[in-house]
Scaffold this active site. Sequence first.
Site, PDB file in Angstrom:
ATOM      1  N   THR A 121      -4.953  -2.641  -1.653  1.00 14.84           N
ATOM      2  CA  THR A 121      -4.681  -1.966  -2.925  1.00 14.84           C
ATOM      3  C   THR A 121      -4.924  -2.962  -4.059  1.00 14.84           C
ATOM      4  O   THR A 121      -4.254  -4.002  -4.126  1.00 14.84           O
ATOM      5  CB  THR A 121      -3.216  -1.479  -2.947  1.00 14.84           C
ATOM      6  OG1 THR A 121      -3.029  -0.586  -1.861  1.00 14.84           O
ATOM      7  CG2 THR A 121      -2.888  -0.794  -4.268  1.00 14.84           C
ATOM      8  N   GLU A 154       4.068   3.384   6.119  1.00 18.87           N
ATOM      9  CA  GLU A 154       4.639   2.713   7.280  1.00 18.87           C
ATOM     10  C   GLU A 154       5.590   3.683   7.963  1.00 18.87           C
ATOM     11  O   GLU A 154       6.235   4.506   7.320  1.00 18.87           O
ATOM     12  CB  GLU A 154       5.384   1.443   6.854  1.00 18.87           C
ATOM     13  CG  GLU A 154       4.410   0.361   6.434  1.00 18.87           C
ATOM     14  CD  GLU A 154       5.095  -0.908   5.966  1.00 18.87           C
ATOM     15  OE1 GLU A 154       6.236  -1.177   6.384  1.00 18.87           O
ATOM     16  OE2 GLU A 154       4.477  -1.626   5.171  1.00 18.87           O
ATOM     17  N   CYS A 262       4.965  -1.691  -1.071  1.00 20.15           N
ATOM     18  CA  CYS A 262       3.955  -1.043  -1.909  1.00 20.15           C
ATOM     19  C   CYS A 262       4.459  -0.542  -3.251  1.00 20.15           C
ATOM     20  O   CYS A 262       4.022  -1.027  -4.288  1.00 20.15           O
ATOM     21  CB  CYS A 262       3.307   0.076  -1.112  1.00 20.15           C
ATOM     22  SG  CYS A 262       2.497  -0.602   0.343  1.00 20.15           S
ATOM     23  N   ARG A 329      10.572  -5.632   3.215  1.00 20.40           N
ATOM     24  CA  ARG A 329      10.132  -6.099   1.898  1.00 20.40           C
ATOM     25  C   ARG A 329      10.691  -5.192   0.787  1.00 20.40           C
ATOM     26  O   ARG A 329      10.542  -3.980   0.833  1.00 20.40           O
ATOM     27  CB  ARG A 329       8.601  -6.160   1.840  1.00 20.40           C
ATOM     28  CG  ARG A 329       8.037  -7.286   2.706  1.00 20.40           C
ATOM     29  CD  ARG A 329       6.533  -7.318   2.708  1.00 20.40           C
ATOM     30  NE  ARG A 329       5.939  -6.349   3.615  1.00 20.40           N
ATOM     31  CZ  ARG A 329       4.624  -6.266   3.876  1.00 20.40           C
ATOM     32  NH1 ARG A 329       3.786  -7.078   3.264  1.00 20.40           N
ATOM     33  NH2 ARG A 329       4.159  -5.365   4.713  1.00 20.40           N
TER      34      ARG A 329
HETATM   35  P1  NAD Z   1       0.418  -7.435   5.615  1.00 21.89           P
HETATM   36  O1  NAD Z   1       1.109  -8.498   4.869  1.00 21.89           O
HETATM   37  O2  NAD Z   1       1.115  -6.699   6.700  1.00 21.89           O
HETATM   38  O3  NAD Z   1      -0.927  -8.047   6.289  1.00 21.89           O
HETATM   39  C1  NAD Z   1      -1.838  -8.828   5.597  1.00 21.89           C
HETATM   40  C2  NAD Z   1      -2.512  -9.757   6.610  1.00 21.89           C
HETATM   41  O4  NAD Z   1      -3.590 -10.421   5.971  1.00 21.89           O
HETATM   42  C3  NAD Z   1      -1.597 -10.853   7.150  1.00 21.89           C
HETATM   43  O5  NAD Z   1      -1.571 -10.818   8.555  1.00 21.89           O
HETATM   44  C4  NAD Z   1      -2.234 -12.162   6.634  1.00 21.89           C
HETATM   45  O6  NAD Z   1      -2.091 -13.252   7.519  1.00 21.89           O
HETATM   46  C5  NAD Z   1      -3.672 -11.746   6.485  1.00 21.89           C
HETATM   47  N1  NAD Z   1      -4.470 -12.572   5.566  1.00 21.89           N
HETATM   48  C6  NAD Z   1      -4.136 -13.061   4.354  1.00 21.89           C
HETATM   49  N2  NAD Z   1      -5.164 -13.734   3.823  1.00 21.89           N
HETATM   50  C7  NAD Z   1      -6.186 -13.663   4.716  1.00 21.89           C
HETATM   51  C8  NAD Z   1      -7.509 -14.141   4.727  1.00 21.89           C
HETATM   52  N3  NAD Z   1      -8.016 -14.845   3.715  1.00 21.89           N
HETATM   53  N4  NAD Z   1      -8.281 -13.885   5.794  1.00 21.89           N
HETATM   54  C9  NAD Z   1      -7.773 -13.177   6.842  1.00 21.89           C
HETATM   55  N5  NAD Z   1      -6.518 -12.693   6.880  1.00 21.89           N
HETATM   56  C10 NAD Z   1      -5.741 -12.926   5.827  1.00 21.89           C
HETATM   57  O7  NAD Z   1      -0.152  -6.423   4.521  1.00 21.89           O
HETATM   58  P2  NAD Z   1      -0.345  -4.842   4.643  1.00 21.89           P
HETATM   59  O8  NAD Z   1       0.976  -4.182   4.537  1.00 21.89           O
HETATM   60  O9  NAD Z   1      -1.230  -4.547   5.774  1.00 21.89           O
HETATM   61  O10 NAD Z   1      -1.113  -4.548   3.273  1.00 21.89           O
HETATM   62  C11 NAD Z   1      -2.452  -4.938   3.086  1.00 21.89           C
HETATM   63  C12 NAD Z   1      -2.974  -4.247   1.834  1.00 21.89           C
HETATM   64  O11 NAD Z   1      -2.995  -2.838   2.051  1.00 21.89           O
HETATM   65  C13 NAD Z   1      -2.146  -4.460   0.577  1.00 21.89           C
HETATM   66  O12 NAD Z   1      -2.998  -4.497  -0.537  1.00 21.89           O
HETATM   67  C14 NAD Z   1      -1.267  -3.228   0.513  1.00 21.89           C
HETATM   68  O13 NAD Z   1      -0.854  -2.915  -0.795  1.00 21.89           O
HETATM   69  C15 NAD Z   1      -2.221  -2.160   1.026  1.00 21.89           C
HETATM   70  N6  NAD Z   1      -1.571  -1.002   1.641  1.00 21.89           N
HETATM   71  C16 NAD Z   1      -0.502  -1.186   2.455  1.00 21.89           C
HETATM   72  C17 NAD Z   1       0.096  -0.065   3.058  1.00 21.89           C
HETATM   73  C18 NAD Z   1       1.311  -0.220   3.945  1.00 21.89           C
HETATM   74  O14 NAD Z   1       1.903   0.805   4.279  1.00 21.89           O
HETATM   75  N7  NAD Z   1       1.716  -1.408   4.331  1.00 21.89           N
HETATM   76  C19 NAD Z   1      -0.439   1.209   2.825  1.00 21.89           C
HETATM   77  C20 NAD Z   1      -1.558   1.339   1.998  1.00 21.89           C
HETATM   78  C21 NAD Z   1      -2.120   0.219   1.408  1.00 21.89           C
HETATM   79  C1  UGA Z   2       3.853   4.417   0.255  1.00 27.23           C
HETATM   80  C2  UGA Z   2       3.050   5.715   0.059  1.00 27.23           C
HETATM   81  O1  UGA Z   2       3.839   6.831   0.481  1.00 27.23           O
HETATM   82  C3  UGA Z   2       1.747   5.686   0.863  1.00 27.23           C
HETATM   83  O2  UGA Z   2       0.987   6.860   0.587  1.00 27.23           O
HETATM   84  C4  UGA Z   2       0.945   4.458   0.440  1.00 27.23           C
HETATM   85  O3  UGA Z   2      -0.227   4.342   1.202  1.00 27.23           O
HETATM   86  C5  UGA Z   2       1.787   3.221   0.634  1.00 27.23           C
HETATM   87  O4  UGA Z   2       3.023   3.336  -0.122  1.00 27.23           O
HETATM   88  C6  UGA Z   2       1.058   2.017   0.117  1.00 27.23           C
HETATM   89  O5  UGA Z   2       0.316   2.110  -0.824  1.00 27.23           O
HETATM   90  O6  UGA Z   2       1.231   0.973   0.698  1.00 27.23           O
HETATM   91  P1  UGA Z   2       5.429   3.438   2.168  1.00 27.23           P
HETATM   92  O7  UGA Z   2       5.757   2.388   1.173  1.00 27.23           O
HETATM   93  O8  UGA Z   2       5.074   3.048   3.542  1.00 27.23           O
HETATM   94  O9  UGA Z   2       4.199   4.332   1.628  1.00 27.23           O
HETATM   95  O10 UGA Z   2       6.672   4.420   2.315  1.00 27.23           O
HETATM   96  P2  UGA Z   2       7.195   5.742   1.572  1.00 27.23           P
HETATM   97  O11 UGA Z   2       7.517   6.735   2.597  1.00 27.23           O
HETATM   98  O12 UGA Z   2       6.332   6.166   0.465  1.00 27.23           O
HETATM   99  O13 UGA Z   2       8.583   5.214   0.975  1.00 27.23           O
HETATM  100  C7  UGA Z   2       8.624   4.237  -0.066  1.00 27.23           C
HETATM  101  C8  UGA Z   2      10.044   4.065  -0.557  1.00 27.23           C
HETATM  102  O14 UGA Z   2      10.485   5.236  -1.258  1.00 27.23           O
HETATM  103  C9  UGA Z   2      11.072   3.860   0.572  1.00 27.23           C
HETATM  104  O15 UGA Z   2      12.035   2.920   0.161  1.00 27.23           O
HETATM  105  C10 UGA Z   2      11.696   5.231   0.742  1.00 27.23           C
HETATM  106  O16 UGA Z   2      12.988   5.195   1.281  1.00 27.23           O
HETATM  107  C11 UGA Z   2      11.699   5.719  -0.705  1.00 27.23           C
HETATM  108  N1  UGA Z   2      11.725   7.192  -0.806  1.00 27.23           N
HETATM  109  C12 UGA Z   2      10.668   7.927  -0.367  1.00 27.23           C
HETATM  110  C13 UGA Z   2      12.821   7.800  -1.375  1.00 27.23           C
HETATM  111  O17 UGA Z   2      13.802   7.135  -1.791  1.00 27.23           O
HETATM  112  N2  UGA Z   2      12.816   9.173  -1.494  1.00 27.23           N
HETATM  113  C14 UGA Z   2      11.778   9.934  -1.077  1.00 27.23           C
HETATM  114  O18 UGA Z   2      11.846  11.182  -1.242  1.00 27.23           O
HETATM  115  C15 UGA Z   2      10.674   9.297  -0.493  1.00 27.23           C
END
Ligand code: NAD
Ligand code: UGA
Length: 458
Positions: A121, A154, A262, A329
């Site tokens: 993101t 997640e 996020c 987180r």
């Molecule tokens: P995360 O912290 O779980 O994983 C990131 C990984 O990248 C780590 O394992 C780290 O060691 C690795 N890394 C860092 N620098 C690196 C490099 N130079 N080369 C190779 N590996 C490297 O992060 P995440 O939750 O998977 O999120 C990743 C991105 O996706 C973020 O921008 C986040 O906002 C976005 N995103 C996350 C979610 C979610 O639900 N977690 C959903 C949608 C989008």
């Molecule tokens: C959120 C978005 O829902 C995903 O679409 C997006 O891809 C992701 O962020 C991202 O960009 O990383 P996530 O953070 O995994 O996903 O979880 P959510 O289910 O959205 O919940 C986020 C937070 O809002 C949690 O703390 C949850 O408890 C809270 N929440 C959610 C509420 O308090 N009320 C609700 O009705 C929904």
Amino acid sequence: MQVTMIGAGYVGLTTGTCLANLGHTVRCYDINAARIVRLERLDLPIYEPGLEEAMRRAVADRRLSFSSQLNESVAEADAVFIAVGTPSGPDGGIDLSHVLAAAKQIAPHLKRGALVVVKSTVVVGTARRVREIIARERGAFDVRVASNPEFLREGSAMADFMDPDRIVLGADDTRSRNVLRSIYRSFEKKGVPMVVTTTGNAELIKYSANAFLALKIGFINDVADLCEKTGGDIAEVTRGIGLDPRIGEAFLSPGPGFGGSCFPKDTRAFAATGREYGAPQKLVETLIARNDQRKTALARRILKEGQLQPGAAVAVLGLAFKANTDDVREAAALTIIPALQKAGLRVTAHDPKAIGNARQFVQDVTWADCPYKACAGASAVVILTEWDEYRQLNFGRLARTLSGDAVFDYRNLFEPRAVTQHGLRYFSLGRAAAAVAQRAGVAAIDTWDRRVAAPGHA
Ligand code: NAD
Ligand code: UGA
């Protein structure tokens, strides 16, 4: 197609595994070599329902592999996805250092014609910056960079990825667009809407989506507070507004303030982008402040309504920022536990999956492997995460286990009567009828009490 994921975290692993099970050949590379060693043993570094089974399948089919060697990971790839973290910088703006470092690292190894896809993101303009970095490293090399933001959550990441509402494909040239389309061809065939647009629009879509969802949560949390003051019931109000399809029922559950990796960081980055470009995002700025305040206000409420004296013990159930993940987180627990400790309370805590991660962020907590053990001798219990395991709590047993009588349910998991009939005091969110019956010592709360609807009646 040969696909490489740079970053084997929640997104890299889920995306990589799903793309492998869709028929691509995927390699996951991570800079953290210890993580790759674990993954090679199929010892998952994160908890995500369904991921392990899918990963085992993909590895057995020889479609998924892991590597800590950058060269071999990138050299053969037709598409290289960057899925590294994008945390907040010190001023709340995005810290792009991992994305830009990844771009620089992969540049020398990219094969001719490879497409780099930014999955992380990122703020508007990042795909362009990634392209510039690779171009600087490779000179005349024909560099193609696309944007493919991810919308999975997640806890339901696998299902979200495999059954998406839409897929956003951002590309600034036809060839990149075609490569992206072929990666996601099976979804397009199934009729999943494809939003094919520019990289800049794709980047704006991702932040706008997260900011809007977070605004819904912030709004309903404020309405829950109003319900408490005016004698309302948030469940009825959300149903009443949510049935309007323009509003929708999703994301209207009140809670202890949104957390996770996020929404908090993405709303801050969105607001910072607004300030940078002279298009202030005032609604989102206010939301960020309100969400932070909510966590501390709910901690104060535990002290006040629980009538807790220094030295008393409080059991916290739920450390993850939401159910079905081990991710802590920016979880509410990380603000509420230190606030309780600062007031002199002793904290015991339980979570089915997240204790290992929480240990790194909060100290002097007694960790329990079952909710009843966490509650033993505690003056109050505070529920912060909506785990199914907590929905099954036996309040008769809990009442005998606790030394006090206060139950703070910050996820509205229970009917008030299910708790109060055991002589416990029950504090939930936006349900004034429960609070009034509580004060009056009334056990059964079946009906809306119109007497409390008068303005000024708390
Ligand atoms: P995360 O912290 O779980 O994983 C990131 C990984 O990248 C780590 O394992 C780290 O060691 C690795 N890394 C860092 N620098 C690196 C490099 N130079 N080369 C190779 N590996 C490297 O992060 P995440 O939750 O998977 O999120 C990743 C991105 O996706 C973020 O921008 C986040 O906002 C976005 N995103 C996350 C979610 C979610 O639900 N977690 C959903 C949608 C989008
Ligand atoms: C959120 C978005 O829902 C995903 O679409 C997006 O891809 C992701 O962020 C991202 O960009 O990383 P996530 O953070 O995994 O996903 O979880 P959510 O289910 O959205 O919940 C986020 C937070 O809002 C949690 O703390 C949850 O408890 C809270 N929440 C959610 C509420 O308090 N009320 C609700 O009705 C929904």
